[in-house]
Design an enzyme around this catalytic site. Sequence first.
Site, short mmCIF file in Angstrom:
data_model
loop_
_atom_site.label_atom_id
_atom_site.label_comp_id
_atom_site.label_asym_id
_atom_site.label_seq_id
_atom_site.Cartn_x
_atom_site.Cartn_y
_atom_site.Cartn_z
N LYS A 26 37.24 -20.50 113.91
CA LYS A 26 37.70 -20.64 115.29
C LYS A 26 36.88 -19.74 116.20
CE LYS A 26 39.78 -16.45 115.81
NZ LYS A 26 39.26 -15.42 116.73
N ASP A 69 46.42 -14.54 112.91
CA ASP A 69 45.64 -15.77 113.16
C ASP A 69 45.98 -16.90 112.19
OD1 ASP A 69 44.23 -14.85 115.32
OD2 ASP A 69 42.44 -14.27 114.18
#
Length: 288
Positions: A8, A134
């Site tokens: 990401k 995350d």
Amino acid sequence: MKMKAYAKINIALDAIGKREDNYHLLRMIMQTVDLYDVIDIEKSNDSNISISCNKHYVSTDERNLAYKAAVLFRDEFNIKDGVKINIKKNIPVAAGMAGGSTNAAAVLVIMNKLFNVNASLEVLKEIGLKIGADVPYCIEGGTALCEGIGEIITPLKPFENKILVVLKPNFGVSTKEVYTNLDINKIRKHVNIEGLIQAMENDDLDYVSKNMKNVLENVTLKKHTILKNIKEDMRKSGALGAMMSGSGPTVFAFFDDMLTAQRAFEFLKGKYKYSDVYITRTINSNNL
């Protein structure tokens, strides 16, 4: 059972407060990119959890988040069988691209299928949060607003097929250290998250590139001034805008077209010889 575990980037990262446990309260726009590790898991004949990896510098013991994910999943669902986990690593390590978190997310999703547990994504995200902030996002993937410490996820309109060049310098950064050194009171200007979301919904890459902001740059760029040079070189090479992802040190830049991106890629690869440089795209979601 195999699965791609995608990296990401943060298109925005703002810190707006601090919890009593010292975790920062964040507002982030997260985006999956087409750079991935491959996680392959099979059941073993004993009760051990073992990890192998194609990169020697990746830990294969209980420090690895994939290992932690396997332990937590087994404990949660009272599974006795062991597993062999193989990680084919492509995402740079300690880079601000959630390489460890996305591996952990993939382990939870694969083990859920492998052992026919059929837990919902919400349950998997709850387990994931125990591993790292995350991980819940990595389970969901795509374009999302992440709040709290990262666990409150609001999916956004996909911001896909945007070309970017990613450069990871030849050193790592400790996320914990960066957040410890972040002084919220010294953040002069917070990120216009709503403006960025609106621009992304309108597919306005130019606005997004020129207005994306990461408050952690205040910490990491001070310590590693080379990152300022990388950002400047990306802009000079035709990037619409460049920014550090997460706690760094990875820097990424959006480009209007593949030819300009390719030229920038070649230039950066030549200048920053010991860095990892990639051309990739934003993608809609994980294939979880």
